[in-house]
Design a protein around this motif. Structure first.
Motif, mmCIF file in Angstrom:
data_model
loop_
_atom_site.group_PDB
_atom_site.id
_atom_site.type_symbol
_atom_site.label_atom_id
_atom_site.label_comp_id
_atom_site.label_asym_id
_atom_site.label_seq_id
_atom_site.Cartn_x
_atom_site.Cartn_y
_atom_site.Cartn_z
ATOM 1 N N SER A 327 40.456 -25.414 -36.196
ATOM 2 C CA SER A 327 40.919 -24.546 -35.110
ATOM 3 C C SER A 327 40.118 -24.747 -33.828
ATOM 4 N N ASN A 328 39.522 -25.932 -33.653
ATOM 5 C CA ASN A 328 38.682 -26.167 -32.477
ATOM 6 C C ASN A 328 39.477 -26.389 -31.205
ATOM 7 N N VAL A 329 40.801 -26.352 -31.286
ATOM 8 C CA VAL A 329 41.610 -26.365 -30.083
ATOM 9 C C VAL A 329 41.245 -25.200 -29.170
ATOM 10 N N PHE A 330 40.709 -24.136 -29.719
ATOM 11 C CA PHE A 330 40.383 -22.955 -28.933
ATOM 12 C C PHE A 330 39.079 -23.098 -28.153
ATOM 13 N N ASP A 331 38.454 -24.249 -28.250
ATOM 14 C CA ASP A 331 37.310 -24.574 -27.396
ATOM 15 C C ASP A 331 37.517 -25.917 -26.707
ATOM 16 N N ALA A 332 38.759 -26.352 -26.570
ATOM 17 C CA ALA A 332 39.065 -27.628 -25.926
ATOM 18 C C ALA A 332 39.928 -27.361 -24.698
ATOM 19 N N PHE A 333 39.294 -27.373 -23.524
ATOM 20 C CA PHE A 333 39.973 -27.030 -22.284
ATOM 21 C C PHE A 333 40.089 -28.259 -21.387
ATOM 22 N N SER A 334 40.644 -28.056 -20.234
ATOM 23 C CA SER A 334 40.699 -29.120 -19.237
ATOM 24 C C SER A 334 39.284 -29.616 -18.939
ATOM 25 N N PRO A 335 39.096 -30.924 -18.735
ATOM 26 C CA PRO A 335 37.740 -31.454 -18.510
ATOM 27 C C PRO A 335 37.007 -30.807 -17.350
ATOM 28 N N ASP A 336 37.720 -30.297 -16.368
ATOM 29 C CA ASP A 336 37.078 -29.717 -15.196
ATOM 30 C C ASP A 336 37.024 -28.190 -15.250
ATOM 31 N N ALA A 337 37.393 -27.617 -16.390
ATOM 32 C CA ALA A 337 37.293 -26.162 -16.565
ATOM 33 C C ALA A 337 35.839 -25.787 -16.800
ATOM 34 N N ALA A 338 35.581 -24.482 -16.891
ATOM 35 C CA ALA A 338 34.219 -24.003 -17.138
ATOM 36 C C ALA A 338 33.628 -24.728 -18.339
ATOM 37 N N SER A 339 32.408 -25.189 -18.214
ATOM 38 C CA SER A 339 31.855 -26.143 -19.170
ATOM 39 C C SER A 339 30.951 -25.536 -20.222
ATOM 40 N N GLY A 340 30.689 -24.230 -20.153
ATOM 41 C CA GLY A 340 29.719 -23.653 -21.067
ATOM 42 C C GLY A 340 30.107 -23.762 -22.524
ATOM 43 N N HIS A 341 31.400 -23.683 -22.834
ATOM 44 C CA HIS A 341 31.881 -23.763 -24.219
ATOM 45 C C HIS A 341 33.137 -24.606 -24.258
ATOM 46 N N ASN A 342 33.081 -25.776 -23.677
ATOM 47 C CA ASN A 342 34.255 -26.630 -23.551
ATOM 48 C C ASN A 342 33.944 -27.988 -24.159
#
Length: 670
Positions: A327-342
């Motif tokens: 379920s790690n899709v929930f910590d996979a955002f756009s590369p330029d999104a907030a980076s603290g948990h991405n």
């Protein structure tokens, strides 16, 4: 984005060597992301400034047989060295990955079919490691069988692997998330809990398994903090090594003992196994360790053959279908999104085209969000197809993120297919949700066991373990019930919950008579005493009892105990001992009536009693609330550094070193 979103491969191909299976490989263009709707996902960790960014990992374009290492530095000392396994390919020129995905559970045909048809009490992944870590995605392991009348126990733990600081072979320490670097999680440090959280939980697992041996352990992921196995992703699973010592020191040496030795760990990966705020650490090594016969320290009990897979366990009168889901899709955002948990962060992943895991993917930070979305879409259909044909008495989903992430999908799947239990981690505390108001999946139950001790807990723990912050779960399996006992890092049973199977149409089975929960209070229950202090204790005994207490001291102290019976006997004993000496006393009282011994004490410390822990507060894991990040309670006792001054309503004010004081107590009563 829902489970109905199908990803049509540009060039679909059958999985190599598996013609006729339901599993299919997938080659999809990077532009696929534009066709998917990305829902808003909450981030549990506030982004930090650029000074906290991890230095780029320098990797070789050509990897020789020798293991190469590179150094990185962060303000949290999250990574000291990252190794490059032999066989890791340079994939910087790839434009898309060959992501192996399965849409239904499938079985592997090999030369050992007859052997695999024989039901064993060992979980049996394929005999040989796959070429790539994702090749076995969606596989259904052969059935595993356990005999005997029971009770059948399994342990559940998540978020358990602490940090090694690189100075030889020290004990792992929890990743410290309660510092001011993480303002939303900042709280005081509790010595005796926060500094040895993983060790305390492991000790309680050893203690319980010596009496109640589990059949196996379910592992919720986040196995190694901060950033997973410190090996660059992209190497073949057959070349797993242990250059950092994490496998030996954080796993193998930590979880062993009578009843626990040799018991297999079936697990999933958490976001920190990919790297926390990057995806390029050794998540594929965590899969490859399933076949780590070449590592001398491997015990052969690690079972994580793929990112998602199925296992059926058969008992004499019932069976359980486990669906292990990533379920790690929930910590996979756009590369330029907030980076603290991405995981896909452009800031934290390696630069200059080196952010790649090779052909298995992700091949770049730009493909990273798409890669995880494709994985999630395939798993939802895979899970639906598996649940639809499941005929086991129990259907259990094991995944890292709690069902608040992807809530709509979990509601739909639970209501449609009657999932009985969802087991998760990620949130760093212990929770059991069944009939409480917070459970939006009723009558499906879900538990959060993210207090394994690899990272500091959400809220203030108690040095004695009288809390729901660190711990593990003990599940007792039966045909008509699953009893969930939440065990704290002090050995206390924090809650007992009996879950009944779902019925077609949305109901639940009737409460069996007798029930596994009969005679067990749902709230906190106290363990045998294993802790010490200097205090004045008064014991009021209304039965015949014998109390034996042993004190071990590292400084001059005085102890006064008064035992008073309802009869005519009153005994007062005063002990005095000096550093490293041991004093023992036995107090015997005879009463004229029989009843349950009771205890009162002028201190919060544990008195001599069959239920020795006397906390100022008690909470039940069955009603655990979501994290309270600003909780600074005056009742929290031990705060600060290695020694703490305590002023309580007792006969003394003492400064204690918890590493130096131990007490064991036993009370026999008739």
């Amino acid at each position: 984005f829902g489970s109905r979103a199908r990803v049509a491969p540009a060039e679909p191909r059958l999985r190599e060597g598996m013609a006729g299976k339901s599993a299919r490989g997938l080659e999809a263009p990077a532009s696929l992301l534009a066709a998917l709707c990305v829902v808003h996902l909450s981030i549990w960790c506030r982004p930090v400034d650029g000074a906290a960014a991890v230095a780029a990992i320098s990797t070789s374009k050509v990897v020789n047989a020798a293991v190469a290492t590179t150094s990185t530095t962060t303000v949290w000392y999250t990574t000291r060295t990252t190794a490059i396994a032999p066989g890791t390919l340079d994939a910087s020129n790839l434009t898309r990955s060959k992501q192996a995905l399965a849409w239904s559970p499938w079985s592997l045909e090999d030369s050992d079919d007859k052997e695999r048809e024989r039901c064993s009490d060992r979980f049996r992944p394929p005999r040989h490691a796959p070429e790539r870590a994702t090749d076995l995605n969606g596989v259904a392991l052969p059935d595993t069988c356990f005999s005997g009348v029971g009770p059948h126990h399994i342990f559940v733990i998540g978020d358990w692997g602490g940090v090694l600081d690189g100075s030889g072979s020290p004990p792992p320490r929890p990743a410290d998330r309660r510092t001011k670097l993480f303002p939303e999680h900042h709280r005081p440090f509790v010595v005796g809990a926060d500094d040895v959280a993983q060790q305390n939980v492991a000790m309680q697992m050893r203690s319980r398994s010596a009496v109640i041996a589990p059949d196996y352990v379910l592992n919720m992921g986040d196995n190694f903090y901060w950033g997973g196995i410190l090996v660059k992703c992209g190497g073949p699973p057959k070349n797993v090594t242990d250059p950092s010592g994490q496998w030996e020191l954080v796993f193998e040496n930590m979880y062993k003992g009578p009843g626990l030795d040799g018991k297999q760990w079936l697990g999933v990966l958490g976001n920190h196994d990919f790297g926390g705020f990057m995806f390029t650490h050794g998540w594929d090594q965590a899969i490859g360790y399933t076949w780590a016969d070449q590592i001398p320290t491997s015990s052969g009990r690690w079972v994580t053959p793929a990112l998602y897979y199925k296992a059926r366990v058969r008992y004499p009168t019932f069976s359980v279908d486990y669906f292990f889901v990533d379920s790690n899709v929930f910590d996979a955002f756009s590369p330029d999104a907030a980076s603290g948990h991405n995981l896909c962060s452009r800031d934290h992943n390696p630069k200059h085209g080196e952010a790649t895991c090779g052909l298995q993917g992700p091949i770049s930070v730009d493909e990273c969000p798409t890669w995880f979305l494709r994985l999630w879409a395939a798993q939802l259909e895979w899970l639906e197809n598996g649940l639809r044909v499941s005929h086991s008495e129990w259907q259990v989903v094991v995944t890292h993120f709690p069902p608040e992430h992807g809530e709509a999908e979990w509601k739909r799947l639970s209501q449609t297919y009657g999932i009985d239990l969802i087991i998760t981690g990620h949130r760093h505390q212990q929770e059991v949700h069944y009939w409480d108001e917070q459970n939006f999946l009723q009558p499906t139950a879900y538990i959060v066991s993210g207090g394994g001790g690899g990272i500091t807990s959400e809220s203030m723990p108690d040095a004695f373990g009288v809390d729901d912050q660190y711990g593990f779960m003990d599940l007792t399996l039966a045909k008509e019930e699953i009893m969930v006992e939440a065990i704290s890092h002090g050995g206390q049973i924090r809650s007992t919950t009996c879950i009944r199977p779902r019925l077609p149409g949305g109901g639940v089975a009737k409460m069996p008579q007798p029930s596994l929960c009969d005679g067990r209070p749902p709230g906190p229950q106290q363990p045998p005493d294993t802790t010490t202090t200097t205090t004045t204790t008064t014991i009021s005994v209304t039965s015949t009892a014998t109390a034996t207490t042993t004190w071990t001291r590292t400084q001059t102290q005085s102890q006064s105990s008064t035992s008073t019976a309802t009869g005519t006997t009153t005994t007062t004993v005063t002990l005095s001992s000096t550093a490293t000496s041991t004093a023992t006393t036995t107090v015997t009282t005879t009463a004229t009536t029989t009843a349950t011994p009771t205890t009162t004490s002028s201190s919060r410390r544990r008195p001599v009693t069959t239920s020795p822990s006397t906390p100022l507060r008690t909470t039940s894991a069955t009603s655990t609330k979501l994290p309270q990040h600003s909780r600074h309670s005056a009742e929290a006792a031990l705060v600060g550094t290695a020694q703490h001054e305590e002023a309580r309503s007792s006969t003394a004010t003492t400064t204690l070193s918890w590493a130096a004081l131990r007490r064991t107590t036993s009370v026999a009563a008739t």
